[in-house]
Write a protein that holds these residues in place. Structure first.
Motif, PDB file in Angstrom:
ATOM      1  N   LYS A  91       0.933  -1.138  -0.157  1.00 15.99           N
ATOM      2  CA  LYS A  91      -0.093   0.001   0.135  1.00 15.99           C
ATOM      3  C   LYS A  91       0.848   1.194   0.126  1.00 15.99           C
ATOM      4  N   LEU A  92       2.182   1.392   0.249  1.00 17.00           N
ATOM      5  CA  LEU A  92       3.042   2.244   0.291  1.00 17.00           C
ATOM      6  C   LEU A  92       3.055   2.880  -1.310  1.00 17.00           C
ATOM      7  N   ILE A  93       3.125   4.148  -1.475  1.00 18.48           N
ATOM      8  CA  ILE A  93       3.111   4.450  -2.915  1.00 18.48           C
ATOM      9  C   ILE A  93       4.683   5.470  -2.954  1.00 18.48           C
ATOM     10  N   GLY A  94       5.428   5.515  -1.937  1.00 18.78           N
ATOM     11  CA  GLY A  94       6.390   6.206  -2.087  1.00 18.78           C
ATOM     12  C   GLY A  94       7.220   6.273  -0.585  1.00 18.78           C
ATOM     13  N   TRP A  95       8.474   6.821  -0.711  1.00 15.41           N
ATOM     14  CA  TRP A  95       9.357   6.712   0.476  1.00 15.41           C
ATOM     15  C   TRP A  95       9.573   8.120   0.994  1.00 15.41           C
ATOM     16  N   ALA A  96       9.696   8.268   2.385  1.00 17.71           N
ATOM     17  CA  ALA A  96      10.343   9.594   2.704  1.00 17.71           C
ATOM     18  C   ALA A  96      11.849   9.675   2.588  1.00 17.71           C
ATOM     19  N   ARG A  97      12.516   8.550   2.822  1.00 16.70           N
ATOM     20  CA  ARG A  97      13.849   8.562   2.535  1.00 16.70           C
ATOM     21  C   ARG A  97      14.099   7.000   1.870  1.00 16.70           C
ATOM     22  N   LYS A  98      14.359   7.055   0.590  1.00 14.14           N
ATOM     23  CA  LYS A  98      14.622   5.746  -0.169  1.00 14.14           C
ATOM     24  C   LYS A  98      15.698   5.043   0.252  1.00 14.14           C
ATOM     25  N   PRO A  99      15.618   3.794   0.619  1.00 15.53           N
ATOM     26  CA  PRO A  99      16.695   2.903   1.144  1.00 15.53           C
ATOM     27  C   PRO A  99      18.008   3.085   0.168  1.00 15.53           C
ATOM     28  N   GLY A 100      19.161   2.942   0.869  1.00 14.24           N
ATOM     29  CA  GLY A 100      20.481   3.323   0.235  1.00 14.24           C
ATOM     30  C   GLY A 100      20.756   2.104  -0.527  1.00 14.24           C
ATOM     31  N   GLU A 101      22.270   2.218  -1.140  1.00 11.73           N
ATOM     32  CA  GLU A 101      22.596   0.919  -1.798  1.00 11.73           C
ATOM     33  C   GLU A 101      22.846  -0.209  -0.815  1.00 11.73           C
ATOM     34  N   ALA A 102      23.325  -0.164   0.365  1.00  7.11           N
ATOM     35  CA  ALA A 102      23.671  -1.155   1.152  1.00  7.11           C
ATOM     36  C   ALA A 102      22.043  -1.529   1.672  1.00  7.11           C
ATOM     37  N   GLU A 103      21.274  -1.072   1.729  1.00  2.90           N
ATOM     38  CA  GLU A 103      19.913  -1.584   2.299  1.00  2.90           C
ATOM     39  C   GLU A 103      18.892  -2.053   1.317  1.00  2.90           C
ATOM     40  N   ALA A 104      19.280  -1.849   0.123  1.00  5.26           N
ATOM     41  CA  ALA A 104      18.529  -2.122  -1.073  1.00  5.26           C
ATOM     42  C   ALA A 104      18.095  -3.759  -0.993  1.00  5.26           C
ATOM     43  N   LYS A 105      19.010  -4.502  -0.660  1.00  7.49           N
ATOM     44  CA  LYS A 105      18.684  -6.075  -0.939  1.00  7.49           C
ATOM     45  C   LYS A 105      17.563  -6.660  -0.220  1.00  7.49           C
ATOM     46  N   TYR A 106      17.157  -5.586   0.984  1.00  2.43           N
ATOM     47  CA  TYR A 106      16.413  -6.252   1.992  1.00  2.43           C
ATOM     48  C   TYR A 106      14.746  -5.690   1.323  1.00  2.43           C
ATOM     49  N   PHE A 107      14.622  -4.994   0.222  1.00  2.00           N
ATOM     50  CA  PHE A 107      13.305  -4.928  -0.317  1.00  2.00           C
ATOM     51  C   PHE A 107      12.768  -5.209  -1.737  1.00  2.00           C
ATOM     52  N   ASP A 108      11.535  -5.486  -1.689  1.00  2.00           N
ATOM     53  CA  ASP A 108      11.196  -5.673  -3.124  1.00  2.00           C
ATOM     54  C   ASP A 108      11.456  -4.785  -4.173  1.00  2.00           C
ATOM     55  N   GLN A 109      11.857  -4.971  -5.589  1.00  4.00           N
ATOM     56  CA  GLN A 109      12.401  -4.160  -6.339  1.00  4.00           C
ATOM     57  C   GLN A 109      11.449  -2.976  -6.595  1.00  4.00           C
ATOM     58  N   LYS A 110      10.101  -3.649  -6.958  1.00  3.91           N
ATOM     59  CA  LYS A 110       9.029  -2.790  -7.292  1.00  3.91           C
ATOM     60  C   LYS A 110       8.878  -1.782  -6.210  1.00  3.91           C
ATOM     61  N   ILE A 111       8.874  -2.032  -5.142  1.00  3.09           N
ATOM     62  CA  ILE A 111       8.622  -1.226  -3.923  1.00  3.09           C
ATOM     63  C   ILE A 111       9.773  -0.119  -3.827  1.00  3.09           C
ATOM     64  N   LEU A 112      10.918  -0.513  -4.015  1.00  2.78           N
ATOM     65  CA  LEU A 112      12.465   0.165  -3.837  1.00  2.78           C
ATOM     66  C   LEU A 112      12.149   1.230  -5.034  1.00  2.78           C
ATOM     67  N   ASN A 113      11.592   0.886  -6.158  1.00  6.09           N
ATOM     68  CA  ASN A 113      11.604   1.940  -7.384  1.00  6.09           C
ATOM     69  C   ASN A 113      10.570   3.078  -7.066  1.00  6.09           C
ATOM     70  N   LEU A 114       9.682   2.880  -6.082  1.00  9.15           N
ATOM     71  CA  LEU A 114       8.711   4.020  -5.983  1.00  9.15           C
ATOM     72  C   LEU A 114       9.538   5.480  -5.676  1.00  9.15           C
ATOM     73  N   PRO A 115       8.828   6.575  -5.980  1.00  3.95           N
ATOM     74  CA  PRO A 115       9.227   7.988  -5.876  1.00  3.95           C
ATOM     75  C   PRO A 115       9.670   8.320  -4.347  1.00  3.95           C
ATOM     76  N   THR A 116      10.527   9.316  -4.312  1.00  4.78           N
ATOM     77  CA  THR A 116      10.437   9.904  -2.773  1.00  4.78           C
ATOM     78  C   THR A 116      10.124  11.041  -2.622  1.00  4.78           C
ATOM     79  N   PHE A 117       9.490  11.385  -1.506  1.00  9.38           N
ATOM     80  CA  PHE A 117       8.671  12.587  -1.079  1.00  9.38           C
ATOM     81  C   PHE A 117       9.550  13.276  -0.158  1.00  9.38           C
ATOM     82  N   GLY A 118      10.542  12.958   0.516  1.00  6.61           N
ATOM     83  CA  GLY A 118      11.175  13.535   1.415  1.00  6.61           C
ATOM     84  C   GLY A 118      10.643  13.578   2.702  1.00  6.61           C
ATOM     85  N   MET A 119      11.051  14.145   3.872  1.00  2.00           N
ATOM     86  CA  MET A 119      10.499  13.981   5.126  1.00  2.00           C
ATOM     87  C   MET A 119       9.895  15.354   5.466  1.00  2.00           C
ATOM     88  N   PHE A 120       8.605  15.046   6.433  1.00  3.46           N
ATOM     89  CA  PHE A 120       8.229  16.307   6.998  1.00  3.46           C
ATOM     90  C   PHE A 120       9.185  17.197   7.676  1.00  3.46           C
TER      91      PHE A 120
END
Length: 376
Positions: A91-120
């Motif tokens: 249900k996520l449609i974007g990231w506040a902070r996109k996972p970095g290269e070292a973190e990416a292995k833990y996430f589904d690629q489709k979700i990883l490619n979602l846009p980044t909105f930044g943080m409040f």
């Protein structure tokens, strides 16, 4: 001839009677169908219309109208995205902070490619990108800042999107999952995560309360490039130490409520003389273990009680201070008091990653995560 006429007349009478009967049956069938249709319409009229929205009162008392069926959610920041990813990743449609290269292995690629909105609460917030993604709701999760009501109202006004806040301190994480499970229609997953978190928290409370005061271990948590920043006692980022039953030596006049904490001096650290030192990832663990002379007069260094927090995809002790701390409690307790927190940390790590990150760790991967925090 009269006989023929009589037969013909009789035949006509019979045809007339049969036709009349058929007409009656047809009329009766039509009336029955009409009655059934009217009854169905009346029954439908009695049923309430499907609810499209609902009222929700968030953790700071704001009543917000949110969709009854939420399918698209946007997080306000890293804390929120961690919780939301654990309960409803699709249900996520974007990231506040996109996972970095070292973190990416833990996430589904489709979700990883979602846009980044930044943080409040940061200088990277992209309001236009958030609006363009058209989430059903924006969710902020974590510590209730002093201005949280005004902040949520402002975001909701600026975006026209329902915006809610759900408080999630370490000891309220189970309740937070229950709330989110209800509003996101993810009750089964919420119950599993809530129950796991509650059991871990209750274990820590029970064990820590049983430790005699004279046996409580003192600890310093080193952050930053030189290892001399720390999260002071009483800060949101340091609450995990109180739960586990260790004494955070960093008693400061004003503990900063931020990931980078407060900077202290080596002289102050030498005065505190903690029994254990734990470094954050990307700090000075390697330098200190290699014999950095700046640290040589600390007893923890001399006794080899220096460790590094496991990280991947997030720091287990609280950067950001979200649900990663549930596993962090088990890890820290087992590290400092192995006779009390008798966990098999390979097993615990694999279970947590499967439940909260939807990632199946191998034994080797779990061992690698724990490699800098084994007892010496």
């Amino acid at each position: 001839m009269n006989q023929v006429r009589k037969m013909s007349l009789l035949f006509l009478v019979i045809i007339f009677v049969i036709g009349g009967m058929a007409g009656c049956n047809s009329n009766n069938s039509a009336k029955k169908a009409a009655n059934e249709e009217n009854q169905e319409i009346q029954e439908k009229a009695k049923q309430p219309e499907e609810q499209t929205t609902r009222k929700f009162t968030d953790s700071v008392g704001r009543e917000v109208e949110i969709p009854a069926n939420i399918t698209k959610i946007a997080p306000s920041g890293p804390l929120a995205q961690m919780v939301l990813y654990s309960i409803a990743p699709k249900k996520l449609i974007g990231w506040a902070r996109k996972p970095g290269e070292a973190e990416a292995k833990y996430f589904d690629q489709k979700i990883l490619n979602l846009p980044t909105f930044g943080m409040f609460y940061g200088d990277t917030f992209n309001l236009e990108a958030l609006i363009a993604a058209k989430p059903d709701v924006i969710i902020d999760i974590g510590e209730a800042k002093k201005t949280v009501k005004e902040d949520m109202d402002e975001i909701q006004k600026s975006t026209g999107i329902p915006t809610i806040f759900v408080e999630a301190k370490l000891d309220t994480i189970p309740q937070s999952y229950q709330i989110l499970g209800d509003i996101l229609n993810e009750k089964e997953q919420a119950e599993a995560l809530s129950s796991y978190s509650e059991a871990a928290i209750n274990d820590a409370k029970e064990i820590s309360s049983s430790i005699p005061e004279k046996e409580i271990v003192t600890l310093f948590y080193g952050i930053g490039d030189n290892g001399l920043n720390t999260n002071g006692k009483g800060s949101f980022h340091a609450e995990i130490f109180d739960f586990v039953g260790v004494e955070n030596v960093a008693v400061l006049d004003q503990a900063a409520s931020k990931g980078g904490g407060n900077e202290v001096s080596m002289e102050q650290l030498l005065f505190w003389q903690p029994e254990v030192i734990i470094f954050a990832p990307d700090s000075v663990y390697e330098e200190v273990t290699a014999g950095d002379p700046l640290w040589k007069d600390l007893k923890a260094v001399q006794t080899g009680k220096i460790y590094e927090v496991p990280e991947g995809p997030y720091n287990w002790l609280g950067f950001p201070p979200s649900v990663n701390r549930v596993l962090g409690m088990k890890w820290l307790g087992n590290l400092i008091y192995p006779n009390l927190y008798t966990y098999d940390m390979i097993k615990e790590t694999k279970e947590f990653y499967r439940m909260f990150y939807h990632y199946d760790l191998t034994d080797e991967e779990a061992g690698e995560l724990l490699s800098r925090s084994t007892l010496k």
